[in-house]
Each structure stands twice: as C-alpha cells, then as structure tokens.
Design an enzyme around this catalytic site. Structure first.
Site, PDB file in Angstrom:
ATOM      1  N   ARG A  24      -6.071 -15.794   1.645  1.00 19.03           N
ATOM      2  CA  ARG A  24      -4.930 -15.522   1.835  1.00 19.03           C
ATOM      3  C   ARG A  24      -4.022 -16.273   2.658  1.00 19.03           C
ATOM      4  NH1 ARG A  24      -3.576  -9.686   0.303  1.00 19.03           N
ATOM      5  NH2 ARG A  24      -4.712  -9.503  -1.319  1.00 19.03           N
ATOM      6  N   ARG A  28       2.728 -13.785   2.511  1.00 21.57           N
ATOM      7  CA  ARG A  28       4.121 -13.353   3.161  1.00 21.57           C
ATOM      8  C   ARG A  28       4.182 -13.949   4.618  1.00 21.57           C
ATOM      9  NH1 ARG A  28       3.249  -7.619   1.074  1.00 21.57           N
ATOM     10  NH2 ARG A  28       1.241  -8.182   1.153  1.00 21.57           N
ATOM     11  N   ARG A  37       9.578 -16.119  -2.905  1.00 23.96           N
ATOM     12  CA  ARG A  37       9.228 -14.498  -2.963  1.00 23.96           C
ATOM     13  C   ARG A  37      10.466 -13.623  -3.222  1.00 23.96           C
ATOM     14  NH1 ARG A  37       8.578  -9.934  -4.340  1.00 23.96           N
ATOM     15  NH2 ARG A  37       6.842  -8.602  -3.616  1.00 23.96           N
ATOM     16  N   ASP A  73      -4.410 -13.674  -8.475  1.00 23.63           N
ATOM     17  CA  ASP A  73      -5.199 -12.515  -8.139  1.00 23.63           C
ATOM     18  C   ASP A  73      -6.047 -11.861  -8.937  1.00 23.63           C
ATOM     19  OD1 ASP A  73      -3.602 -10.267  -6.309  1.00 23.63           O
ATOM     20  OD2 ASP A  73      -4.601  -9.121  -7.669  1.00 23.63           O
ATOM     21  N   TYR A 150     -10.429  -0.552  -8.916  1.00 23.91           N
ATOM     22  CA  TYR A 150      -8.968  -0.631  -8.955  1.00 23.91           C
ATOM     23  C   TYR A 150      -8.597   0.067 -10.357  1.00 23.91           C
ATOM     24  CZ  TYR A 150      -7.547  -3.196  -5.098  1.00 23.91           C
ATOM     25  OH  TYR A 150      -7.233  -3.689  -3.665  1.00 23.91           O
TER      26      TYR A 150
HETATM   27  O1  CP3 Z   1      -6.041 -16.734  -0.587  1.00 25.37           O
HETATM   28  C1  CP3 Z   1      -4.942 -17.043  -0.956  1.00 25.37           C
HETATM   29  O2  CP3 Z   1      -3.943 -17.694  -0.636  1.00 25.37           O
HETATM   30  C2  CP3 Z   1      -4.995 -16.581  -2.632  1.00 25.37           C
HETATM   31  C3  CP3 Z   1      -4.273 -15.756  -2.945  1.00 25.37           C
HETATM   32  C4  CP3 Z   1      -4.708 -14.255  -3.260  1.00 25.37           C
HETATM   33  C5  CP3 Z   1      -3.912 -13.079  -3.573  1.00 25.37           C
HETATM   34  N1  CP3 Z   1      -4.958 -12.184  -3.799  1.00 25.37           N
HETATM   35  C6  CP3 Z   1      -2.442 -13.348  -3.561  1.00 25.37           C
HETATM   36  C7  CP3 Z   1      -1.675 -11.960  -3.379  1.00 25.37           C
HETATM   37  C8  CP3 Z   1      -6.165 -13.655  -3.285  1.00 25.37           C
HETATM   38  C9  CP3 Z   1      -7.327 -14.338  -2.967  1.00 25.37           C
HETATM   39  C10 CP3 Z   1      -6.003 -12.376  -3.676  1.00 25.37           C
HETATM   40  C11 CP3 Z   1      -7.290 -11.368  -4.059  1.00 25.37           C
HETATM   41  C12 CP3 Z   1      -7.240 -10.268  -4.052  1.00 25.37           C
HETATM   42  N2  CP3 Z   1      -6.028  -9.356  -4.672  1.00 25.37           N
HETATM   43  C13 CP3 Z   1      -8.116  -9.316  -3.590  1.00 25.37           C
HETATM   44  C14 CP3 Z   1      -9.152  -9.521  -2.867  1.00 25.37           C
HETATM   45  C15 CP3 Z   1      -9.117 -10.167  -1.611  1.00 25.37           C
HETATM   46  C16 CP3 Z   1      -8.963  -9.198  -0.409  1.00 25.37           C
HETATM   47  O3  CP3 Z   1      -7.922  -9.197   0.404  1.00 25.37           O
HETATM   48  O4  CP3 Z   1     -10.068  -8.555  -0.354  1.00 25.37           O
HETATM   49  C17 CP3 Z   1      -7.397  -7.905  -3.955  1.00 25.37           C
HETATM   50  C18 CP3 Z   1      -8.216  -6.653  -3.338  1.00 25.37           C
HETATM   51  C19 CP3 Z   1      -6.273  -8.065  -4.453  1.00 25.37           C
HETATM   52  C20 CP3 Z   1      -5.360  -7.149  -5.030  1.00 25.37           C
HETATM   53  C21 CP3 Z   1      -4.234  -6.880  -4.604  1.00 25.37           C
HETATM   54  N3  CP3 Z   1      -3.215  -8.007  -4.684  1.00 25.37           N
HETATM   55  C22 CP3 Z   1      -3.684  -6.240  -3.291  1.00 25.37           C
HETATM   56  C23 CP3 Z   1      -4.365  -4.929  -3.006  1.00 25.37           C
HETATM   57  C24 CP3 Z   1      -2.394  -6.630  -3.054  1.00 25.37           C
HETATM   58  C25 CP3 Z   1      -1.408  -5.840  -2.175  1.00 25.37           C
HETATM   59  C26 CP3 Z   1      -1.707  -6.465  -0.981  1.00 25.37           C
HETATM   60  C27 CP3 Z   1      -0.551  -6.386   0.236  1.00 25.37           C
HETATM   61  O5  CP3 Z   1      -0.780  -6.730   1.218  1.00 25.37           O
HETATM   62  O6  CP3 Z   1       0.485  -5.917  -0.215  1.00 25.37           O
HETATM   63  C28 CP3 Z   1      -2.031  -7.794  -3.894  1.00 25.37           C
HETATM   64  C29 CP3 Z   1      -0.760  -8.667  -3.981  1.00 25.37           C
HETATM   65  C30 CP3 Z   1      -1.123  -9.947  -3.674  1.00 25.37           C
HETATM   66  N4  CP3 Z   1      -2.146 -10.579  -3.928  1.00 25.37           N
HETATM   67  C31 CP3 Z   1      -0.055 -10.777  -2.548  1.00 25.37           C
HETATM   68  C32 CP3 Z   1      -0.605 -12.028  -2.519  1.00 25.37           C
HETATM   69  C33 CP3 Z   1      -0.091 -12.925  -1.700  1.00 25.37           C
HETATM   70  C34 CP3 Z   1       1.273 -10.078  -1.924  1.00 25.37           C
HETATM   71  C35 CP3 Z   1       2.090 -10.210  -2.909  1.00 25.37           C
HETATM   72  C36 CP3 Z   1       3.572 -10.123  -2.455  1.00 25.37           C
HETATM   73  O7  CP3 Z   1       4.146 -11.180  -2.365  1.00 25.37           O
HETATM   74  O8  CP3 Z   1       4.193  -8.877  -2.267  1.00 25.37           O
END
Ligand code: CP3
Length: 344
Positions: A24, A28, A37, A73, A150
C-alpha cells in the site's frame, strides 16, 4: 534495469543492500494521492490508466523504494466475474450479489483479462514506459481464499460465517468455487506479467482466520495451483497474515518469496520457511507512527534477524495505515538502505 536489487533478492542473489518496498505504498497517507482522490472515486482511479499510472509512480518518486507496485485492487476481476462491486464511503468494498449457493457459483464467469481488466493491463504498459527500467514493477492478485471470502461475505468480515459455512457445510460446492477462482487468479496474474509486471504477489490477507487443518484441506491446494500456474521465471511472493502458527503449511503453497507479518519473529519464520526461499517482511505498520528512534530500533532488529542472508526483502507486515506520516515512511526506506549497506 537500473535497479534490480529487488529482483535479485527474490532470486536469493547477492545484493549491495536490502531492497525495500511497502505494501500500500500508494494511497491515502500521501497528499499527492489525496489531491487526485478528491476528484475521482477509487474505482475510477483504477479504471483510468493515466491515473493508475500516475499514482503508481508517486511513491517511487517520493520514497526511493526499490520496486513499484501497480495501483489496482484484488477485487478488480469481480466485474468480469459478473459480481457487482462498489466502494461505499468509508466502508470498504461492498458486493450487492454475494455468491452463496450452487446457482451463484455456476454463474461466475472466468474472466478474460484483455477484455475484462484491459485498463489494468494498459496501466501496466504505461508504467513500464514511464519507469523505463528505473525499478521493477510488481503485479498482484488476491489468493483464491481471500477473494472467495469477499465474494461470499459480500465485503469484509469479522467471523467469516458464510465463507466457513460453505466450506464446512457444502465442501463440494466450496471446491467447485475455488477451482474457478484459482483459474481467474492464474489468468489475472499472467495477464499482468504479459503486460510487463516483473514479479507478482499473491495476497492471502485473511487466510489466518482458518486453523491449520482447514487451511491445508480447503485452501492450500488452490493457492499452490495458482502459484504453479504463474509463468515460469517470474518471482512470486506468497503473502499472508496471521498464519504464523502454520507457516510450514503456507510454504508448501510455493512461491520464491514468502511474505510474513509482524506477529512472528523473522528469524524463526525464515527457519520454518527454509533458507532456500526468500522472505519478505515484517515491520509492524504502526511502528511508522514513530517515535523515529523506536522505528529505527525495530528496523535494525529485523535486519539483524535476517543476518545478511541472501533473499531478504524488507517490507511491512501488512499495508501502510491511513494517517501514517509520509516523512516517516521516507525515513524508513532510507534507514533500511543505510543500515543494510554491505559495502563493496
Ligand atoms: O500497494 C499498493 O500501493 C498497491 C495498491 C493496493 C490497493 N489494494 C489499493 C487500494 C493493493 C496491493 C491492494 C490489495 C488489496 N485490496 C487487498 C490485499 C492487501 C491487504 O491489505 O491485505 C485487499 C484485502 C483489498 C480489498 C480492498 N480494497 C479493501 C478492503 C479496501 C478498503 C480499504 C480501506 O482502507 O478503505 C480497498 C480499497 C483500496 N485499495 C484503497 C487503495 C489505495 C483505498 C481506496 C481509497 O482511496 O478510498
């Protein structure tokens, strides 16, 4: 490739210092991200290659990390699978038609990445062009179990009642669904590699809700098959969290690198995984909130546990948390580079 330290470490080749990237690393906690964003939804960002490309590059410019990870994602394949995905405000992913029974499972489409996630593949091609070999690009997918959780729960979950309900109550249906998801994972990863990703990570973020016997019976065969299906010669990182008590089974799924969280000591974890594999991890993401002296102590402890052995990739034990001070993230990357420099 100008900086191939990360790829060398994946292959357990000698490196001048320990490579570092952060799960990540785009997101944000960074002002540059929030500026974009503010004008677009998260899914729109993912679906617009120019934006996904820009956001992928932000941490590379700002942090001096040794790898880029494509901004995307694990849930992007859902649309092509016929599953409706939304990101509700501050609630994370929401799925309106969760997969619960035989008819739902049979209706799941196996995606064709060039049609269904064309925007992701285009973003990868753009990033590769922009990077022009500065650092390698990592692609990723969810592991079959985490994706299944999911789509069955309809979002995040605390107790995984529907997921385990299917697994325990209707094992034949469970296996039928996992076969399909495994093929989707394999295609999703290979399409990213075809587009230019030089390594891939499989996120089994929620596998740790299972005990070892259930992991072995219901999850391991599929993660293993997905990993075996990845194009040969491309390093695979097998990442999971909360699986510290059965890393011996997790490692059976394969991968050139095993990613571990901070709930295990890195030296013990590596012993269990075996020194013939590389390891990635494992600073507690909360350590990034400071104080810096404490973060340095913990960073040094991890590097000491790796002991200069071939094949350590420094990372957090899970993703960067929203609210993390960006200057501390930059300080961490510099710290890892300085503390681990081997001299030449
Ligand atoms: O690492 C990186 O920079 C690449 C980006 C990345 C995102 N999602 C961007 C994202 C990666 C590697 C993921 C993988 C992902 N997505 C996982 C596995 C990683 C982990 O954390 O275990 C999972 C479970 C998801 C599913 C997902 N996507 C969730 C649960 C959420 C909400 C999380 C939150 O904090 O609100 C997302 C959204 C998401 N994916 C965001 C980002 C930057 C936030 C989106 C926003 O700007 O609102």
């Amino acid at each position: 490739m100008k900086n191939d330290v990360f790829l060398k470490a994946c292959r357990r080749e000698p490196v001048p210092y320990t490579p570092v990237w952060l799960m990540r690393q785009a997101g944000r906690y960074m002002k540059e991200y929030m500026d974009i964003r503010a004008k677009h939804s998260f899914l729109d960002m993912c679906r617009t290659p120019e934006i996904a490309c820009e956001v992928t590059l932000q941490p590379v410019r700002r942090l001096n990390v040794d790898a880029a990870i494509i901004f995307a994602d694990i849930l992007l394949p859902l649309e092509g699978m016929g599953i409706e995905l939304e990101f509700a405000k501050n609630e994370g992913p929401v799925i309106n038609n969760p997969i619960r029974g035989a008819a739902d499972i049979d209706a799941v489409r196996v995606i064709e990445p060039e049609n269904d996630v064309w925007y992701l593949l285009e973003a990868i091609r753009m990033v590769k062009k922009e990077l022009s070999g500065a650092v390698p690009l990592i692609g990723f997918s969810g592991a079959p179990f985490t994706l299944a959780s999911y789509i069955i729960e309809g979002g995040g979950s605390k107790n995984y009642i529907h997921t385990k309900g299917l697994m325990y109550g209707e094992p034949r249906l469970w296996h039928r669904l996992m076969e399909k998801i495994t093929e989707i994972t394999r295609r999703y990863l290979n399409a990213q590699i075809e587009a230019g990703a030089e390594a891939v990570q499989i996120f089994d973020s929620w596998a740790g809700c299972l005990g070892p016997d259930d992991y072995r019976e219901f999850v391991l065969p599929y993660t293993k098959k997905a990993i075996e299906g990845v194009k040969k010669g491309v390093p695979v990182i097998n990442f999971s969290t909360n699986t510290g008590t059965y890393l011996d089974i997790v490692k059976e799924a394969g991968g050139d690198v095993v990613g571990v969280d901070w709930r295990v000591r890195l030296d013990k974890a590596w012993q269990i995984i075996g020194h013939d594999k590389a390891i990635q991890g494992n600073l507690d993401p909360v350590a990034l909130f400071g104080p810096l002296g404490e973060m340095e102590k913990r960073t040094k402890a991890i590097l000491d546990m790796a002991g200069g052995r071939l094949g350590h990739i420094f990372n957090l034990g899970h993703g960067i948390i929203v609210g993390t001070p960006v200057e501390n993230v930059k300080a961490l990357v510099d710290m890892v580079h300085t503390l681990s420099a081997r001299g030449s």
